[in-house]
Structure formats: C-alpha cells, structure tokens
Scaffold this active site. Structure first.
Site, PDB file in Angstrom:
ATOM      1  N   VAL A  87       0.858  -1.182   0.000  1.00 45.39           N
ATOM      2  CA  VAL A  87       0.000   0.000   0.000  1.00 45.39           C
ATOM      3  C   VAL A  87       0.897   1.236   0.000  1.00 45.39           C
ATOM      4  O   VAL A  87       1.771   1.378   0.862  1.00 45.39           O
ATOM      5  CB  VAL A  87      -0.921   0.001   1.234  1.00 45.39           C
ATOM      6  CG1 VAL A  87      -1.731   1.294   1.284  1.00 45.39           C
ATOM      7  CG2 VAL A  87      -1.850  -1.211   1.208  1.00 45.39           C
ATOM      8  N   LYS A  88       0.695   2.111  -0.961  1.00 49.79           N
ATOM      9  CA  LYS A  88       1.533   3.302  -1.086  1.00 49.79           C
ATOM     10  C   LYS A  88       0.953   4.444  -0.256  1.00 49.79           C
ATOM     11  O   LYS A  88      -0.218   4.815  -0.405  1.00 49.79           O
ATOM     12  CB  LYS A  88       1.641   3.728  -2.554  1.00 49.79           C
ATOM     13  CG  LYS A  88       2.400   2.741  -3.419  1.00 49.79           C
ATOM     14  CD  LYS A  88       2.412   3.137  -4.889  1.00 49.79           C
ATOM     15  CE  LYS A  88       3.355   4.279  -5.168  1.00 49.79           C
ATOM     16  NZ  LYS A  88       3.472   4.562  -6.623  1.00 49.79           N
TER      17      LYS A  88
END
EC number: 2.2.1.2
Length: 943
Positions: A140-141
């Site tokens: 997850v960025k």
C-alpha cells in the site's frame, strides 16, 4: 544476462516497473519481463491508470459489464478496475514473492492522494485497500507527508506492507524508517510475524534535479559563479540519494534493529523512483547507472527500462565517492540553495501532482460512465458565450482547491464558515431513504387498499412545492388517489379543495418540519374538524403527518390518532427536502414506485459525487455557471424554462434558488413561468436554464432559446429522456444551488428574512386575536375599486415621481422606478387559479417587452417560503407591487378566533412590513369587491 537482469543477479538491486495496464498483464507482457529481464515488482499510481483507462478502450468492456449490473459511484468503478489489475499483476509476480521468501515480488497500489494530509483517513484507506486486494504481495503506497508518518507506523503495526512515496529529504527518510521500525516493534509485541512484513522508502530522484537546476539558473542569472553553479547541475539528486543510503545502513544496524532481525524482520529498502531522465542533456539511464547498490530497488518507467536494457552499464555505483556527494550538497548550500526547502516544496507539489492525476483518472472513468449510461442519465450542455472563460477558471479553481470534495465532507468554509455543516443531510438522503423503500411501498399499498380517491398535501414551501411537481408531472395512477396540494390560506382556495374531494375518501398529508409553521397547522385544524363532523373519532385515520422528530406536529398527530407519522431529517432544510419523507410520502401515496424514483435520483447523486472532477460534475458545472454569471457579469436573473409536462419544476427550483441564495444583498433571482420572447426584450442580466423533455419539447420554445443564445445570452440546456428522469433534476439543482451559494460567499441554508416575515405575521395575528381584527390602515390613495398602501418613505418617493389622487398614477409612478438590471414582482395574495393568473401574466409580459426587465408573478402566501427571502434579503433590484383583496366570505378556523381571511391579510401585511424595513421599492394595491375586475383594471394600469 542483459543489463536489467544483471542489476539483481550481480548487484543485488531489484528492478521494478512503474507501469501496469490490463492488456499488458493479460497478454503476458508482464510475465515476459519477469522471465526475460528478472523484473521483481510493479508500482502503480493514478497517472498510470489514467493513461490506461482514459486513452484506450481496453477497459470499456469491464465498465459496461459493471454498469450492466446497476449504476455505481465513479470511485467504485475506478477501484474495481484498479484492484482487478493489481490482483492480476500480483498473481504474475507471486512466484517471485515465494522464491524470495517475501522480500520481493510486490505490486504497489496508492491510497487516495486526496487524503495525503489526513492521518485517520489515510490509515482507514490503507486498511480498506489491503482487505480489498487480498494479496500478500501487495504494498500500500502512502505519501511521506507529516500526516502520513503515523499512518505508516500504524499500518506496519498491523502487518500491512507499505511503500512510502514522495521522499526527497534525508531527515524525512529517517523519520519514515523509524516509523517502520516502531511499527514492526508493535507488531512483534502483539504476536505478529514480522518476517512477513516488507516495506520500501521511495526516494524521488529526477524531480530534485529538475527543481535545483532551475534555481541554479536563477543564481547564474543573478551573477553567480557560472562554472561552479553549472558544475552542480545533474548531480544533486544522485548525491542526495547516496547520502540517504548511508543513513539507511546506519538505521538498520545496531541493537534495536538486531532485536527485530532476530525475529526475521526485513530491512526497509530504499527505492529510487522518478528515474526517467527529464533533462534531455543528461543520459537517459543516468539515474539507473549512478544508483546501483545492494538491498535497493529501482522502479523504472517502460522507456527507461528499454534504454537500460539496450545500453546500460552495471557497476556498484551507489557507494562511489560518498565524500564527493557530501561536497556537492555543501557547495549547493554555499550557493544559497536550501535542499530541505526544495524538498518541502517538492512534497507539496508532488501531492498536488498526484491529486491532478487522480482527478484525471476519475474524470476518465466519469466520462465513460456517462457515455455507457446513455439516456439513463439526463444530459446537460452549457453554451455560456462570454461567460465561458470565467466559468472555466472557476471550474479549475474548484478542482485545484478540492472544493467539491470539501462540500461532500461538509466543510462549512466552502461557504461562510457558519453553521452550514448542520444542514447537509440532503447529500446522503437518497441512499438513506432507499433503505426504507419497502416501508414506503407498504404505505402505498395501505393507501390503495383503503380506497382513498384523493390525497391532499397540507403544507408550505419545501413541503408542498416538491409534491406539486410530482402531482402535475406524473398525474394519477390507476388504483391510487389523485394528489392535490393546498398551500394557500386564501379562503377561496381552501373552499375549492374541500369542494373537489369526498372527505370520507380523502387522505390528508400534513407536512411541517418544525411543526410550528402557521399554514399547515391551520389547514390541519380546519380539515380535521370537518372530517370529525362526518367520521367522529375515526377522523385521525384519514391523516398522516410528515414532520421532524419531537416536533409539536408529532405530538398533536399522536393525540389525534393519525394513521401514520413519518419523520423528516432535522439536518435537511425544507427546500432541500423533496428527496426525503416530505416528497416521498406524497409520492408513495399517489402510487409512484419510490424505489425506482430514488434509483433515478441516485444516478445524479453519483454523477455529482465528491469523486467526480468539476469539469464533469453536472451539479458543480451548473452551480458555477449560475454563481459566476451573477458575480462576474451581473446576470443574476435565472430564467427557468421547461417543456410542457415538466414545467411545474420551475416553481420548485425557484424556491430552492431564491431562498438559498438571496441574502446579504446578494443572490440569484429566479424567473419562472415566462413565455420566451425575442432576444431584444432581454437585458444583460439574464442566464437561461431549460429542462427539455426529449420527444415532448416545445418547438417554439426551442427556437426562441436558440435565438437567445445566438444573441449572446448564456444558456444551459438539460435534456430528459422521459419524465421518470425528473428525480435526477431535484438533486442536480440542490448541488448547483449549494455551489452557487459558495461562489457568492453566503450561507445557502438559512433564511433570515423569511423568519422576519413570520415574526411580523405572528405579531399581527396575535393582535387580531386580542382585538378581534387587524389594526386599521390608512391608504395613501384610492377610490371605490382600489386602495393603495405603502410606507412613508416609499410614499414620498412616489409622489415625487408623479403619484396623485388616483390609483393609476401611483401604479404608473411605481413602474417608473424600474431601471436597467431591475426586476418587477407582482405579489398577489388572491386565489391562485387560471382566471387570476391570466391578467397578471399578460401584465408581466407587457412590462418585460416594453421595459426590457425581468418580471415575475407570485401568489401569496406560498411565495413567502420561496422567493420571498430573495425579495427581502437579496439584491436591491426589485420593484414590488403587492396585490391584496377583500375576503368576500369569511371562513372560520375551528378552535381559533381568526378566520382564513384574517390570516392571509396578516401574512400580506407582515410581508410588506419587512419589504419596507429593508428599504425595498414596494406598493400595495388592495382590490375592493370583485377580484377579477380589479385584476383587469390593474393590468390596464400596468399597460
């Protein structure tokens, strides 16, 4: 062994691809990169998806399929596509993940950039995406904003893999690394397996050089040492990255890290992002060749990957000349350039660039959704002429400032930063009421089974105007009662409703939000007593109440044994209530399928949602057009025209627009019920909005509007495929009105001048109850047929303008006060029927054509809860002619000492009193005797 493959095989650096697309994965191209080039990961972002979705048709089939199962929000459509792509890519890379024992083989998906400055929302979004993708090799960025740090730590503590983006500064990187370590410690303390958690810290490279090189050029232009400054170009980003790597080595060593490593923890690798060369003077593989080192990642766009495969050189460059890197940054500081300041700016710009990209991808999806919905969605076109440039700037400003999102987030600063957040329940009411559709259906069946022939709404303003549109647009359904509306205290109108129905077969819907509004209460008192005379104690079963919880109306309804009590939503003002119980109870009673009705409205809700950029958001587009027209060009007369069959919509929209925007000397003045004229009869204060029914339009209206557009007036056209699309328009206009209010800088959810009129009316009715009659008045002029009344200030002005002893001279003097940009409002406190409307309509059109000004005809007291707010609180451009008449036959109200004639007279006087207090140009014409004859005389006087 090509150069790409050698990066990992020989130097321990993973190559990731900064690209993903459906066809690219489905056709095996991603798998080929894994097998042939040793690709070990994929990153994505909104810009990548925008190119894939917006500039090709490869997603069209998936979008059509998604919409075939029912309409969806734009963000849900986008995420459905993105998540499917991420899952497919993750599955291709799963063998890499397994072979590396969870240290590589990742695919990254970005949290919404709109949340970059909100820790709680970023955290919630990260959790949601992790759960939705359901892949161990997802990252997850999360952006490395100050607000993002806590989310990074908490996600890591929950076992979520995190890719931290937008890193430019070494100190920020150290904070990110410590957040990761702290998160791992917490995860370990909770019994989690830290060995399965991975993270990368993404340093953006080329953007630093692009920003610094511009500053170096400025220093050179200011007389700096050209040779020394030129020598720093193209070197700062690499130097910064090399020194960040030295920090990485220190951070992931020592006792603290060793304790985690003993439990299997993985180091947070540095990832070099933005490695495509922006300056064409530099090598196209510069940011790959100079940053090669173990336990790092280089994520490359396809073009850079192709270039490095073709001519890249592999060497252990990352730790070459670290001292030289330190000298580069020292020289930069001596040149007066603060790299930390540059980094801070780049973070801010990076967030905005990500927001811009998100707007584009959501816009691409929104555009395709519109196309695939076809005529299931009402269409809007804007022909704004000279207003186009200002409108375009407003659209961009709303996009850049995220104002549509902030509106949906209920941020009062969008408007006047007052109590607006308390009045935004209408934003979500469609979904809330859809959950109650079964109850409305049960009520409809109850009404049908009871055999009611008529249903009468007893209400005012927002409680009556929406139901009136439904009654006039959809007519009577077989087996269901005819819906009628009573929203006038004129005794003749009350008698007309009573005469038209069989009281033993009529359902009365008493509608009042507060439960204290005068008109619904006196209507209830009258008809409840009349039904009791016939049915006795069973009378209550012929009544339902629609009111807010805990109101006086609810208490009375319980005491009187009403059949049903439906609750409104306290967070919704009356004029925004048509899609709540105030509109849906009458709709159900007349046999409208409430579930289908709300499904129609939901299409427009989703078209106007926070996830739809302003340039594709029809409600925002319309609202900005109305607001900017008034603010920038003085075009504050919103002329509403509609096809036959849906033309009563204008009266509802009129109330919404006027009561919402007309205050603080500002506002939009809606003009409804006007037959279009030739272009030359219109001044430069108009904007036109048409609702056109496909297949049922008026050719003469269309031709007139075309001519008006050609003459340079702004025109908005809204096309409905059928009448069933009308619910969409209720929500479009609600959003548009809220947006227009924001442009004007007012609170569109209060109505201070309506309240002032109510207070004056209460004072007069109280005096009448005490004294047996309203206070006596003295006319300023009159004869056997007409009496004229006004306040001293207006009287003096009219006498100076030529008013004498006869009524006609006063009327002529009043109309003589009209100037360019003004409007004339004929405010008639008489029964609203075709016979009374005809002379007033003829008079208004004559005034428009001869004076070139906007004109309106309004019937009291209903307009008090509608345009009355704008007339008193809006721009001082109105010239008002109030019309009252004698009550030929008294009509008593059971349980009260006042009759209807006294009530409407008090309302007229209260209205006029506030107009006078506000300094408005107002004259009252009182008709003695026959109303029709008096109106005809007035028409001639106005001519």
């Amino acid at each position: 062994m090509n150069p790409l493959k050698a990066l990992h095989a020989e130097q321990g650096q993973a190559v990731w691809l900064d690209f993903v697309a459906r066809g690219f994965v489905a056709e095996g191209k991603l798998k080929a990169l894994v097998e042939d080039d040793g690709l070990r990961g994929v990153t994505s972002n909104p810009a990548i998806f925008e190119k894939a979705i917006g500039h090709s048709d490869e997603y069209d089939g998936a979008l059509k399929q998604a919409l075939g199962g029912g309409d969806q929000r734009v963000i849900d459509l986008y995420e459905g596509l993105a998540i499917a792509d991420i899952q497919a890519a993750a599955d291709v890379l799963r063998p890499v993940y397994d072979a590396s024992k969870g240290s590589d083989g990742f695919v990254s998906l970005e949290v919404s950039p709109y949340l970059a400055l909100d820790t709680a929302e970023t955290l919630a979004e990260g959790r949601r995406l992790w759960a939705a993708v359901k892949r161990d090799n997802l990252m997850v960025k999360v952006p490395a904003t100050p607000e993002g740090l806590s989310a990074i730590r908490d996600l890591t503590a929950e076992g979520v893999n995190v890719n931290i983006t937008l890193l430019f500064a070494q100190d920020a990187y150290e904070a990110v690394a410590n957040a990761y370590i702290e998160g791992l410690e917490r995860f370990a303390a909770s019994g989690g397996d830290v060995g399965r958690v991975a993270s990368v810290a993404s340093f953006f490279i080329s953007r630093i050089d692009a920003a610094v090189d511009k500053l170096l050029d400025q220093r050179i232009a200011q007389g700096g040492d050209r040779a020394a400054l030129e020598g720093l170009k193209g070197k700062v980003a690499i130097a910064n990255a090399k020194l960040a790597y030295q920090r990485y080595k220190r951070l992931f060593a020592g006792l603290r890290w060793d304790a985690l490593a003993a439990k299997g923890a993985q180091k947070q690798r540095l990832l070099w992002a933005s490695t495509g060369t922006k300056n064409k003077a530099y090598s196209d593989v510069l940011y790959v060749e100079e940053l090669i080192g173990p336990d790092t990642v280089n994520t490359m766009p396809p073009a850079t990957m192709d270039a490095f495969r073709d001519h890249g050189t592999v060497r252990a460059s990352l730790e070459e000349d670290v001292g030289g890197a330190e000298r580069v940054l020292a020289d930069l500081a001596r040149a007066g350039i603060d790299l930390d300041t540059v980094a801070e700016t780049l973070v801010q710009e990076g967030v905005q660039l990500f927001v811009d990209a998100a707007d584009k991808v959501l816009g691409a999806v929104a555009g395709k959704r519109d196309t695939f919905l076809g005529d299931r969605l009402d269409r809007q076109t804007l022909a704004l002429g000279s207003l186009s440039e200002a409108h375009g700037k407003a659209v961009e400003q709303w996009r850049k400032d995220g104002l549509a999102r902030r509106l949906w987030q209920r941020d009062p600063a969008v408007w006047s930063d007052a109590d607006e957040a308390k009045w935004l329940g209408w934003l979500t009411i469609v979904g809330d009421e859809a959950a109650k559709a079964a109850d409305y259906a049960a009520f409809a069946e109850e009404v049908r089974a009871e055999g009611f022939t008529d249903a009468v709404v007893l209400g005012m303003g927002g409680s009556s105007l929406g139901p009136e549109v439904l009654a006039e647009t959809f007519g009577t359904k077989p087996g269901f009662p005819r819906l009628r509306i009573l929203d006038s205290t004129d005794p003749a109108e009350v008698r007309a409703v009573e005469a038209a129905v069989d009281l033993t077969k009529t359902l009365f819907i008493v509608a009042s939000k507060s439960g204290s509004t005068l008109e619904p209460n006196v209507f209830r008192d009258y008809f409840l007593a009349r039904v009791r005379e016939i049915l006795g104690d069973k009378a209550g079963q012929h009544f339902v109440a629609v009111t807010d919880p805990g109101s006086a109306m609810e208490t009375a309804a319980k005491q009187d044994g009403f059949r049903r009590i439906f609750h409104g939503v306290p967070q919704i003002g009356g004029r925004y209530s048509v899609l709540s119980a105030f509109g849906l109870v009458p709709a159900a009673a007349m046999g409208i399928d409430v579930a289908a009705f709300l499904a129609q409205a939901l299409r427009m809700v989703q078209s106007c949602g926070s996830d739809v950029p302003p340039d594709l958001n029809p409600g925002v587009q319309l609202g900005l057009a109305l607001g900017v027209a008034a603010r920038n060009q003085g075009r504050d007369k919103v002329t509403l025209v509609a096809s036959p069959g849906i033309d009563t919509f204008g009266a509802w929209a009129e109330q919404l627009i006027a009561e919402s925007t007309g205050k603080e000397g500002k506002g939009l003045i809606p003009i409804d019920g006007e037959t279009l004229g030739a272009p030359e009869v219109y001044g430069n204060d108009r904007i036109f909005v048409q609702l056109r029914l496909d297949g049922g339009g008026d050719p003469a209206q269309d031709a007139a509007l075309d001519a008006i557009e050609k003459a340079g007036h702004p025109v908005v056209r809204i096309a409905l495929a059928g009448r069933e699309g009308l619910p969409q328009e209720f929500f479009r206009f609600e959003i548009a009105t809220a947006v227009a209010g924001a442009v004007l800088g007012i609170n569109p959810f209060d109505q201070p001048d309506v309240e002032a009129s109510k207070i004056k009316t209460r004072e007069l009715t109280t005096a009448a109850e005490t004294n047996g009659a309203l206070p006596a008045e003295t006319p300023v002029a009159g004869d056997d047929g007409l009496a004229l009344f006004t306040d001293p200030q207006n009287a003096d002005a009219l006498r100076e303008a030529g008013a004498g002893s006869d009524p006609e001279s006063w009327i002529k003097a009043q109309i003589g006060r009209v100037g360019a940009g003004d409007y004339v409002a004929l405010l008639a406190y008489v029964a609203r029927n075709p016979e009374h409307l005809a002379p007033l309509q003829a008079a208004r059109l004559h005034l428009r054509d001869t004076r070139r000004v906007a004109t309106c005809v309004e019937f009291g007291p209903r307009f008090l809860h509608s345009t009355g707010q704008a007339y008193k609180g809006g721009p001082d451009s109105g010239v008002f002619l109030q019309i009252t008449a004698d009550d030929a036959e008294g009509l008593a109200i059971p349980g009260r000492t006042l009759g209807f004639g006294t009530v409407i007279a008090a309302q007229a006087r209260g209205d006029f009193g506030v107009l006078s207090e506000r300094g408005r140009r107002a004259l009252r014409v009182h008709i003695k005797g026959d109303v029709g004859r008096g109106l005809e005389r007035l028409r001639k006087a106005l001519a």
